[in-house]
Design an enzyme around this catalytic site. Structure first.
Site, PDB file in Angstrom:
ATOM      1  N   LYS A  61     -43.885  -7.748-107.187  1.00 18.92           N
ATOM      2  CA  LYS A  61     -42.933  -6.679-106.874  1.00 18.92           C
ATOM      3  C   LYS A  61     -43.342  -5.372-107.548  1.00 18.92           C
ATOM      4  O   LYS A  61     -43.271  -4.300-106.953  1.00 18.92           O
ATOM      5  CB  LYS A  61     -41.520  -7.072-107.327  1.00 18.92           C
ATOM      6  CG  LYS A  61     -40.882  -8.177-106.511  1.00 18.92           C
ATOM      7  CD  LYS A  61     -39.537  -8.566-107.120  1.00 18.92           C
ATOM      8  CE  LYS A  61     -38.887  -9.713-106.404  1.00 18.92           C
ATOM      9  NZ  LYS A  61     -37.588 -10.088-107.001  1.00 18.92           N
ATOM     10  N   ALA A  82     -37.996  -7.922-111.663  1.00 14.24           N
ATOM     11  CA  ALA A  82     -37.635  -9.251-112.168  1.00 14.24           C
ATOM     12  C   ALA A  82     -37.405 -10.192-110.998  1.00 14.24           C
ATOM     13  O   ALA A  82     -37.071  -9.755-109.892  1.00 14.24           O
ATOM     14  CB  ALA A  82     -36.381  -9.171-113.035  1.00 14.24           C
ATOM     15  N   ASP A  83     -37.578 -11.473-111.265  1.00 19.81           N
ATOM     16  CA  ASP A  83     -37.267 -12.485-110.277  1.00 19.81           C
ATOM     17  C   ASP A  83     -36.736 -13.714-111.005  1.00 19.81           C
ATOM     18  O   ASP A  83     -37.343 -14.177-111.973  1.00 19.81           O
ATOM     19  CB  ASP A  83     -38.494 -12.863-109.449  1.00 19.81           C
ATOM     20  CG  ASP A  83     -38.081 -13.615-108.195  1.00 19.81           C
ATOM     21  OD1 ASP A  83     -37.750 -12.944-107.207  1.00 19.81           O
ATOM     22  OD2 ASP A  83     -38.053 -14.861-108.227  1.00 19.81           O
ATOM     23  N   THR A  84     -35.601 -14.200-110.554  1.00 17.48           N
ATOM     24  CA  THR A  84     -34.976 -15.380-111.162  1.00 17.48           C
ATOM     25  C   THR A  84     -35.061 -16.541-110.195  1.00 17.48           C
ATOM     26  O   THR A  84     -34.746 -16.396-109.013  1.00 17.48           O
ATOM     27  CB  THR A  84     -33.503 -15.087-111.511  1.00 17.48           C
ATOM     28  OG1 THR A  84     -33.458 -13.989-112.426  1.00 17.48           O
ATOM     29  CG2 THR A  84     -32.831 -16.294-112.144  1.00 17.48           C
ATOM     30  N   GLY A 107     -38.667 -14.177-114.453  1.00 16.32           N
ATOM     31  CA  GLY A 107     -39.914 -13.477-114.715  1.00 16.32           C
ATOM     32  C   GLY A 107     -39.644 -11.990-114.705  1.00 16.32           C
ATOM     33  O   GLY A 107     -38.847 -11.503-113.890  1.00 16.32           O
TER      34      GLY A 107
END
Length: 194
Positions: A51, A68-70, A105
């Site tokens: 991203k 961010a990525d959850t 992340g």
């Protein structure tokens, strides 16, 4: 250093605001698929960095973008955002009565090309839920924008989460303790308002 949040998540916005950080929001559509060989935290870190790469060409030298990525992992299965209410119900039926891991992340990318990628892990314990509780939650809260089909800050978090090992804020979508630490390092000074 001007912080750019590349996220449409109201929870991430609130967490950064609660930290006292000033930021602007900049959104760009990015594909969220990932290579199949990646596992658990690798998926979250890959997606956060991917991203951020989409913003590389548009960042000013004094800007840092936060992406961010959850993800929710039940064993090695990654449970992303459900496609529809039926999939949300199926996900919650799988999670109930068990523990699972939440990984977020994060990528911080500066306009000068400096990049920091990290992740945080929280183990979440769910009590057993009835089908009617699961269906009520999905109907009332429409958790289609949430990894694993739930938000810990929602009703289901109050009635189903019995224990956490790790950061609660990580489960909400941003490990703010690590974000603060890494932003402080990038800035070379404390981030406290003067």
């Amino acid at each position: 250093m001007n912080l750019v949040l590349a996220s449409n998540s109201p929870r991430r916005r609130q967490l950064l605001t609660d930290l006292g950080l000033h930021y602007t929001v900049r959104l760009q559509e990015v594909d969220e698929s990932y290579p199949e060989h990646l596992r658990r935290a690798e998926v979250a870190e890959y997606l956060a960095a991917y991203k951020a790469a989409a913003y590389r060409a548009t960042l000013a030298p004094d800007e840092v973008v936060l992406t961010a990525d959850t993800i929710v992992c039940l064993d090695d299965d990654v449970l992303n955002k459900p496609a529809d209410p039926a999939e949300a119900v199926r996900m919650l039926q799988r999670l109930q009565g068990r523990s699972h891991d939440v990984f977020t992340g994060v990528c911080l990318l500066t306009g000068t090309g400096q990049q920091v990628v990290f992740s945080d892990q929280t183990r979440v314990y769910f009590r057993s839920l009835s089908d009617s509780e699961i269906e009520f939650y999905v109907r009332q809260y429409q958790p289609l924008d949430k990894a694993g089909a739930y938000g810990a800050q929602d009703w289901i978090g109050m009635v189903a989460v019995t224990r956490l090992e790790g950061s609660y804020f990580n489960v909400m979508g941003l490990p703010v303790h690590r974000v603060w630490e890494e932003l402080t390092k990038l800035a070379g000074t404390d981030l406290l308002p003067h």
